[in-house]
Motif scaffolding. Structure first.
Motif, PDB file in Angstrom:
ATOM      1  N   GLY A  19      12.544 -32.364 -67.817  1.00 28.66           N
ATOM      2  CA  GLY A  19      13.398 -31.696 -68.328  1.00 28.66           C
ATOM      3  C   GLY A  19      14.488 -31.524 -68.095  1.00 28.66           C
ATOM      4  O   GLY A  19      15.614 -31.537 -68.349  1.00 28.66           O
ATOM      5  N   LEU A  20      14.753 -31.904 -66.630  1.00 26.23           N
ATOM      6  CA  LEU A  20      15.828 -32.281 -65.695  1.00 26.23           C
ATOM      7  C   LEU A  20      15.749 -33.590 -65.257  1.00 26.23           C
ATOM      8  O   LEU A  20      16.670 -34.400 -64.394  1.00 26.23           O
ATOM      9  CB  LEU A  20      15.073 -31.591 -64.025  1.00 26.23           C
ATOM     10  CG  LEU A  20      15.257 -29.914 -64.110  1.00 26.23           C
ATOM     11  CD1 LEU A  20      14.627 -29.451 -62.665  1.00 26.23           C
ATOM     12  CD2 LEU A  20      16.525 -28.947 -64.592  1.00 26.23           C
ATOM     13  N   ASN A  21      15.773 -34.497 -66.061  1.00 27.43           N
ATOM     14  CA  ASN A  21      15.972 -36.117 -66.777  1.00 27.43           C
ATOM     15  C   ASN A  21      15.388 -36.849 -65.263  1.00 27.43           C
ATOM     16  O   ASN A  21      16.110 -37.554 -64.577  1.00 27.43           O
ATOM     17  CB  ASN A  21      17.808 -36.040 -65.765  1.00 27.43           C
ATOM     18  CG  ASN A  21      18.062 -35.676 -67.712  1.00 27.43           C
ATOM     19  OD1 ASN A  21      17.818 -35.786 -68.754  1.00 27.43           O
ATOM     20  ND2 ASN A  21      19.068 -34.751 -66.926  1.00 27.43           N
ATOM     21  N   TYR A  22      13.898 -36.584 -64.764  1.00 26.91           N
ATOM     22  CA  TYR A  22      12.962 -36.581 -63.594  1.00 26.91           C
ATOM     23  C   TYR A  22      11.881 -37.422 -64.503  1.00 26.91           C
ATOM     24  O   TYR A  22      12.006 -37.571 -65.856  1.00 26.91           O
ATOM     25  CB  TYR A  22      12.693 -35.852 -62.160  1.00 26.91           C
ATOM     26  CG  TYR A  22      14.213 -35.528 -62.023  1.00 26.91           C
ATOM     27  CD1 TYR A  22      15.035 -36.396 -60.680  1.00 26.91           C
ATOM     28  CD2 TYR A  22      13.866 -34.130 -62.186  1.00 26.91           C
ATOM     29  CE1 TYR A  22      16.093 -35.470 -60.092  1.00 26.91           C
ATOM     30  CE2 TYR A  22      15.442 -34.062 -60.887  1.00 26.91           C
ATOM     31  CZ  TYR A  22      15.865 -34.100 -60.329  1.00 26.91           C
ATOM     32  OH  TYR A  22      17.030 -33.881 -59.329  1.00 26.91           O
ATOM     33  N   SER A  23      11.446 -38.252 -63.535  1.00 32.16           N
ATOM     34  CA  SER A  23       9.693 -39.277 -64.140  1.00 32.16           C
ATOM     35  C   SER A  23       8.876 -38.381 -65.018  1.00 32.16           C
ATOM     36  O   SER A  23       8.723 -39.065 -65.736  1.00 32.16           O
ATOM     37  CB  SER A  23       9.343 -40.071 -62.539  1.00 32.16           C
ATOM     38  OG  SER A  23       9.139 -39.102 -62.080  1.00 32.16           O
ATOM     39  N   GLY A  24       8.643 -36.719 -64.517  1.00 36.23           N
ATOM     40  CA  GLY A  24       7.114 -36.664 -64.549  1.00 36.23           C
ATOM     41  C   GLY A  24       6.097 -36.915 -64.196  1.00 36.23           C
ATOM     42  O   GLY A  24       5.331 -36.593 -64.311  1.00 36.23           O
ATOM     43  N   ASN A  25       6.761 -37.889 -63.400  1.00 33.88           N
ATOM     44  CA  ASN A  25       5.373 -38.117 -62.132  1.00 33.88           C
ATOM     45  C   ASN A  25       4.496 -37.140 -61.296  1.00 33.88           C
ATOM     46  O   ASN A  25       5.717 -36.366 -60.929  1.00 33.88           O
ATOM     47  CB  ASN A  25       5.816 -39.125 -61.448  1.00 33.88           C
ATOM     48  CG  ASN A  25       6.020 -40.194 -62.143  1.00 33.88           C
ATOM     49  OD1 ASN A  25       5.519 -40.758 -63.384  1.00 33.88           O
ATOM     50  ND2 ASN A  25       6.450 -41.509 -61.536  1.00 33.88           N
ATOM     51  N   THR A  26       3.527 -37.188 -61.089  1.00 33.53           N
ATOM     52  CA  THR A  26       3.232 -35.830 -60.639  1.00 33.53           C
ATOM     53  C   THR A  26       3.608 -36.429 -58.747  1.00 33.53           C
ATOM     54  O   THR A  26       2.625 -37.328 -58.186  1.00 33.53           O
ATOM     55  CB  THR A  26       1.335 -36.529 -60.161  1.00 33.53           C
ATOM     56  OG1 THR A  26       0.972 -35.907 -61.664  1.00 33.53           O
ATOM     57  CG2 THR A  26       1.002 -35.611 -59.574  1.00 33.53           C
ATOM     58  N   PRO A  27       3.895 -35.555 -58.094  1.00 33.08           N
ATOM     59  CA  PRO A  27       4.354 -35.770 -56.523  1.00 33.08           C
ATOM     60  C   PRO A  27       2.957 -35.363 -56.055  1.00 33.08           C
ATOM     61  O   PRO A  27       1.664 -34.773 -55.563  1.00 33.08           O
ATOM     62  CB  PRO A  27       5.130 -34.703 -55.805  1.00 33.08           C
ATOM     63  CG  PRO A  27       4.916 -33.426 -56.956  1.00 33.08           C
ATOM     64  CD  PRO A  27       4.720 -34.423 -58.327  1.00 33.08           C
ATOM     65  N   LEU A  28       2.889 -36.341 -54.880  1.00 29.65           N
ATOM     66  CA  LEU A  28       1.522 -37.078 -53.704  1.00 29.65           C
ATOM     67  C   LEU A  28       1.902 -36.157 -52.639  1.00 29.65           C
ATOM     68  O   LEU A  28       1.007 -36.061 -51.729  1.00 29.65           O
ATOM     69  CB  LEU A  28       0.768 -38.277 -53.571  1.00 29.65           C
ATOM     70  CG  LEU A  28       0.533 -38.404 -55.194  1.00 29.65           C
ATOM     71  CD1 LEU A  28       0.032 -39.583 -54.664  1.00 29.65           C
ATOM     72  CD2 LEU A  28      -0.871 -37.926 -56.220  1.00 29.65           C
ATOM     73  N   LEU A  29       3.229 -36.713 -51.878  1.00 33.14           N
ATOM     74  CA  LEU A  29       3.918 -36.689 -50.504  1.00 33.14           C
ATOM     75  C   LEU A  29       4.902 -36.047 -50.671  1.00 33.14           C
ATOM     76  O   LEU A  29       5.779 -37.175 -51.365  1.00 33.14           O
ATOM     77  CB  LEU A  29       3.272 -37.585 -49.628  1.00 33.14           C
ATOM     78  CG  LEU A  29       4.290 -37.811 -48.486  1.00 33.14           C
ATOM     79  CD1 LEU A  29       3.303 -36.677 -46.984  1.00 33.14           C
ATOM     80  CD2 LEU A  29       3.525 -39.309 -47.934  1.00 33.14           C
TER      81      LEU A  29
END
Length: 288
Positions: free
Chosen positions: A224-234
């Motif tokens: 919703g902030l225009n980022y990928s929605g991917n899950t951060p690992l590091l």
């Protein structure tokens, strides 16, 4: 799956309510929040009990977001990231995010009910900055500190050649080899203008890894902030407070040193959690 989707929908609804409440005047804010929440509440599923959205009369709101203890000494990353930086970073900067978010939660029962793993993905352009900045700051820093090397038998000089097989295979598949990933991560971190982060992320749709930046205390999960929605690992924190005491303005030297203290077994654990969809594992500490 139905319960998970319903929980996500409720989280997004709560953030929308908070965003609307923020646009009201100070004198109307509390009334608008209450009215909007009542209108936005979904009917409970058959057989489910409606839970109270506020503490019982006379009850004090507990500290909703509680900072865990760092599960290793502040000296654990010496000489690459120094004791003083770790101490101030964890006990001052991160602690301030907790204070600010708990202050906001003390007057917003909807926020007080949420968990970080639901709150951060639900952040959007209407979310008040006090929530966006401090919830993101907590989530990001918990991942950051959790993925720094704890004292092990591993020597720092061989850190980058001793990756667990699953994360090494994933990096090779997505970037070609570790050197290519390291170059990508370094260039992304150096390219962040001002304050922000560089992340190694997992795309749940393509099953591939990616490197991406975020500004300030934003996180890739916040679509919703225009980022990928991917899950951060590091993630590498490139705010100056993360490195200025030791590295001054030379961000490139800090990035080289950070690579020497990445806790790759923890990154592997985060990778497994991301594949399973368990966001809570990313920020949970044994001491929490």
């Amino acid at each position: 799956m139905v319960a998970k989707n319903a929980f996500a929908a409720a989280a997004i609804g709560m953030l929308a309510v908070l965003g609307l409440a923020a646009s009201a005047s100070a004198s109307q804010g509390r009334a608008m929040l209450a009215d909007t929440m009542m209108m936005s509440m979904m009917a409970p599923a058959p057989g489910m009990m409606m839970m109270s959205m506020a503490p019982a009369p006379g009850m004090m709101m507990p500290m909703t977001f509680k900072q865990p203890a760092l599960p290793y000494p502040y000296t654990a990353t010496e000489p690459f990231i120094d004791n003083r930086t770790n101490t101030i970073h964890f006990t001052k900067h991160l602690a301030t995010y907790y204070t600010n978010l708990n202050t906001a939660a003390s007057t917003n029962s909807s926020l007080a009910m949420m968990k970080l793993e639901a709150l951060v993905p639900a952040l959007n352009m209407g979310t008040p900055k006090v929530i966006r900045n401090n919830a993101g700051g907590i989530f990001n820093h918990l991942i950051f500190f959790k993925t720094l090397m704890m004292p092990t038998a591993m020597t720092n000089s061989t850190n980058n050649t001793m990756l667990p097989e699953d994360i090494a295979t994933a990096i090779n598949s997505s970037f070609g080899n570790f050197s290519a990933f390291e170059k990508n991560m370094t260039e992304t971190a150096l390219g962040v203008f001002g304050s922000g982060w560089a992340w190694l992320t997992y795309n749940p749709k393509t099953k591939a890894l990616a490197v991406e930046p975020t500004a300030n205390q934003d996180n890739p999960l916040s679509a919703g902030l225009n980022y990928s929605g991917n899950t951060p690992l590091l993630g590498i924190d490139v705010w100056e407070h993360a490195y200025y005491l030791k590295h001054q303005n030379v961000r490139a030297d800090y990035i080289k040193d950070w690579f020497m203290v990445v806790n790759w077994p923890q990154v592997s654990a985060n990778y497994k959690a991301a594949m399973s969809g368990d966001m809570s594992m990313l920020t949970s500490y044994a001491s929490a």
